[in-house]
Design a protein around this motif. Structure first.
Motif, PDB file in Angstrom:
ATOM      1  N   GLU A   1       2.018  -2.918  16.424  1.00 44.79           N
ATOM      2  CA  GLU A   1       1.782  -1.662  15.313  1.00 44.79           C
ATOM      3  C   GLU A   1       2.319  -1.609  14.424  1.00 44.79           C
ATOM      4  O   GLU A   1       1.667  -0.914  13.486  1.00 44.79           O
ATOM      5  N   ARG A   2       4.260  -1.533  13.992  1.00 41.21           N
ATOM      6  CA  ARG A   2       4.098  -0.229  12.923  1.00 41.21           C
ATOM      7  C   ARG A   2       3.894  -1.166  11.750  1.00 41.21           C
ATOM      8  O   ARG A   2       3.365  -0.945  10.552  1.00 41.21           O
TER       9      ARG A   2
ATOM     10  N   ALA B   1       0.017  -0.746  11.076  1.00 40.84           N
ATOM     11  CA  ALA B   1       0.305   0.720  10.461  1.00 40.84           C
ATOM     12  C   ALA B   1       0.421   0.783   9.081  1.00 40.84           C
ATOM     13  O   ALA B   1      -0.371   2.014   8.263  1.00 40.84           O
ATOM     14  N   TYR B   2       1.065   0.587   8.706  1.00 42.16           N
ATOM     15  CA  TYR B   2       1.679   0.378   7.009  1.00 42.16           C
ATOM     16  C   TYR B   2       0.647   0.122   6.550  1.00 42.16           C
ATOM     17  O   TYR B   2       0.385   0.501   5.773  1.00 42.16           O
TER      18      TYR B   2
ATOM     19  N   THR C   1      -2.692   2.621   6.611  1.00 37.12           N
ATOM     20  CA  THR C   1      -2.288   3.733   5.577  1.00 37.12           C
ATOM     21  C   THR C   1      -2.521   3.183   4.020  1.00 37.12           C
ATOM     22  O   THR C   1      -3.598   4.007   3.794  1.00 37.12           O
TER      23      THR C   1
ATOM     24  N   SER D   1      -3.875   4.382  19.570  1.00 32.68           N
ATOM     25  CA  SER D   1      -2.592   4.871  19.169  1.00 32.68           C
ATOM     26  C   SER D   1      -2.576   5.022  18.213  1.00 32.68           C
ATOM     27  O   SER D   1      -1.956   6.247  17.346  1.00 32.68           O
ATOM     28  N   LEU D   2      -3.164   4.067  16.936  1.00 29.83           N
ATOM     29  CA  LEU D   2      -3.346   4.261  15.505  1.00 29.83           C
ATOM     30  C   LEU D   2      -3.464   5.476  14.799  1.00 29.83           C
ATOM     31  O   LEU D   2      -3.698   6.421  14.013  1.00 29.83           O
ATOM     32  N   THR D   3      -4.680   5.381  15.580  1.00 28.28           N
ATOM     33  CA  THR D   3      -6.059   7.271  15.564  1.00 28.28           C
ATOM     34  C   THR D   3      -5.042   8.157  14.625  1.00 28.28           C
ATOM     35  O   THR D   3      -5.065   9.037  14.378  1.00 28.28           O
ATOM     36  N   GLU D   4      -3.675   7.931  15.904  1.00 27.97           N
ATOM     37  CA  GLU D   4      -3.239   9.215  15.868  1.00 27.97           C
ATOM     38  C   GLU D   4      -2.242   9.698  14.591  1.00 27.97           C
ATOM     39  O   GLU D   4      -1.492  10.961  14.065  1.00 27.97           O
ATOM     40  N   TYR D   5      -1.961   8.519  13.892  1.00 29.55           N
ATOM     41  CA  TYR D   5      -0.907   9.029  12.529  1.00 29.55           C
ATOM     42  C   TYR D   5      -1.391   7.299  10.880  1.00 29.55           C
ATOM     43  O   TYR D   5      -0.663   7.992  10.729  1.00 29.55           O
ATOM     44  N   THR D   6      -2.951   7.216  11.565  1.00 27.65           N
ATOM     45  CA  THR D   6      -3.240   6.472  10.159  1.00 27.65           C
ATOM     46  C   THR D   6      -4.676   7.194   9.696  1.00 27.65           C
ATOM     47  O   THR D   6      -5.063   7.908  10.425  1.00 27.65           O
TER      48      THR D   6
END
Length: 560
Positions: A108-109, A112-113, A116, A135-140
């Motif tokens: 995921e990390r 995510a990079y 983003t 999960s990625l929709t929460e912070y990307t």
């Protein structure tokens, strides 16, 4: 400038090419018109024709437009080598999008990079990644994902384009099933955009082993040029008659261009292997589908050389005509044995994400020089420049930084003006690779500029030490790097993977090195390891070895 390499080109390879002013999907359209019923993709024994792949990708492209994909918007593909990857790749381009190919094995990390950094709102990916996408929709920026898996293969094989009358609507929620998009027709759909050769086609992330990954921007014209350069280089290949074995990942620009785009330009059948480490499947598919073009990496060719069925003479590999080897040095023994087994030619080449993908290759018919990455491709100019000033050309045979200019060179790095200015100077791409050229125009890599080891003021190139250690009986693989030392600043360390039952001894290896290298180049530390960390295309991650060494040293210091 002088171009001694032109004299070494195979007969029939042009010095320069007239490039059509088209976007990359043009090759698929051409192949579908010329060979509509020829197999385009072969995946898990399911066959899709060129007509089907072209029509499906257009259908998916229209749905992407319906889902409000804007021209120039980045779309992630988190897929292994599969029919879906090929369809989705061309669909995103036809819709005016930019393909950002993501390694589906990423955590995921890591995803995510890139999501983003690239500003990805839509991903087409494996159904098994559903939870990670949510999960990625929460912070990307990710808003939507289109999911597929092998259960969709039967639908793909039996697919015919739906009419607009049986359309209806697809829920435009966060999660959409690939199969739903294929089944549904559409109405009042925005037209597909007109593509220009200067439009952005791909973001290819580069530099992950030496720093923060950055997206190299590949324009349509860059990929069109490189596709045609290699199509011309492969003299003897016949349009509409070849079979490409695509085992190297298509999410890496090497596989994307050499296996997929060149394969499509050839009108070849592309046999897709989702995991190149499954040597049983690779060997089976070469024989079953009579593969003729097989781009790969040295470790893959070596694995085939050692495969039990191959050693027993139970496999016929004689269909292979040509192999392009990249990403790591090709040993003489690996090349000669694979050529003996197949009767084909293994040509070492060179490329990078910033010139997607290839810039050099040994000739298909002419002389292949062991240890050389070959000759520059048509329309590629190269120069070896001084390491200090970056401008003064080096004499023949003297190492310096390899700089390149050609029609496939990237437009720059996404949102990284300083790195772009450093890499692109006065029309030249500064590769960061140390190389030299011989009198005939063959180029040889010495090492990465950033991997240079400084020992007591002397320069040590890891690759030179690796080649000496690799020649010792019982050494399967080796990596060399500089590691920090409290008194000496930096020392040479080697990580060695022994052959099974080899019984290697550290002191024997050091004595061997002393017989072939000046003392300061001999590894001060040699560690035996079961395997080396590698990228998805087989490149050894020296920086990862150094990182693990530093972490281990810190833990030892705390424990002490």
């Amino acid at each position: 400038m002088e171009r001694p390499w032109l004299k070494r080109y195979d007969s029939g390879v042009p010095f320069t090419i007239i490039y059509p002013q088209v976007a990359l999907p043009w090759f698929l359209k051409q192949a579908a018109e010329r060979y509509p019923f020829r197999a385009c993709t072969i995946y898990r024994d399911r066959v899709l024709s060129y007509a089907q792949v072209d029509t499906m990708s257009t259908h998916l492209a229209r749905w992407l437009r319906k889902l409000e994909l804007q021209k120039g918007e980045r779309v992630g593909l988190a897929l292994p080598n599969s029919a879906q990857f090929v369809i989705a790749f061309y669909a995103v381009l036809k819709a005016g999008g930019v393909v950002v190919a993501l390694n589906p094995a990423y955590k995921e990390r890591e995803l995510a990079y890139q999501i983003t950094d690239a500003g990805i709102r839509t991903v087409i990916g494996l159904r098994t990644l559903r939870g990670m996408f949510a999960s990625l929709t929460e912070y990307t920026p990710l808003e939507r994902w289109i999911l597929t898996d092998d259960d969709d293969l039967n639908d793909l094989q039996a697919w015919s384009e739906p009419s607009e009358k049986n359309g209806g609507q697809v829920e435009t929620s966060r999660e959409i099933a690939w199969s739903e998009l294929l089944r549904r027709g559409f109405d009042r759909l925005p037209p597909l955009p007109v593509l220009d050769p200067t439009d952005v086609a791909v973001f290819q992330y580069s530099g992950g082993t030496t720093g923060i990954p950055k997206a190299a921007i590949g324009l349509h014209r860059n990929l069109v040029a490189n596709t045609l350069q290699f199509r011309h280089w492969l003299v003897g290949m016949q349009d509409g008659n070849e079979v490409v074995l695509a085992a190297i990942p298509l999410f890496h620009v090497y596989g994307m261009v050499i296996a997929m785009s060149v394969g499509v330009a050839l009108g070849a059948s592309i046999v897709l292997i989702p995991d190149a480490r499954d040597t049983d499947q690779v060997v089976h598919h070469i024989q079953a589908y009579r593969a003729t073009l097989f781009p790969g990496v040295p470790s893959l060719y070596q694995a085939i050389n050692r495969h039990p069925s191959v050693l027993a003479g139970a496999v016929d590999l004689s269909s292979v005509k040509a192999c392009i080897s990249g990403s790591a040095p090709l040993l003489r023994e690996t090349k000669e044995e694979f050529e003996r087994l197949t009767g084909g030619k293994v040509m070492e080449g060179y490329g990078l994400s910033e010139a997607p993908t290839a810039t050099h290759c040994n000739p298909m018919l002419g002389e292949n020089r062991i240890g050389s990455i070959g000759l520059p491709l048509p329309d590629v100019d190269c120069c070896i420049v001084d390491l200090e000033d970056g401008v003064t050309p080096c004499d023949i045979g003297k190492p310096g930084e390899l700089i390149i200019r050609g029609p496939q060179v990237m437009a720059g790095y996404h949102q990284r003006p300083e790195e772009t200015a450093q890499a692109l100077r006065s029309g030249w791409l500064y590769t960061g690779d140390i190389a030299y050229m011989d009198a005939d125009g063959y180029f040889y890599l010495v090492d990465r500029k950033k991997d240079l080891i400084k020992v007591g003021g002397f320069q040590v190139w890891p690759r030179e030490v690796e080649e000496i250690l690799a020649a010792y009986p019982g050494v399967k693989e080796v990596a060399v790097a500089g590691v920090p030392h409290p008194q000496k600043g930096e020392i040479v360390k080697a990580w060695v993977v022994p052959e099974s039952g080899a019984g290697l001894e550290v002191e024997d290896l050091k004595r061997w090195c002393l017989g072939h290298l000046v003392r300061y180049k001999v590894p001060e530390v040699i560690e035996f390891v079961p395997a080396l960390p590698r990228t998805s295309v087989g490149k050894v991650l020296r920086r990862e070895l150094v990182r693990m060494e530093i972490e281990r040293t810190r833990k030892d210091e705390k424990a002490g």
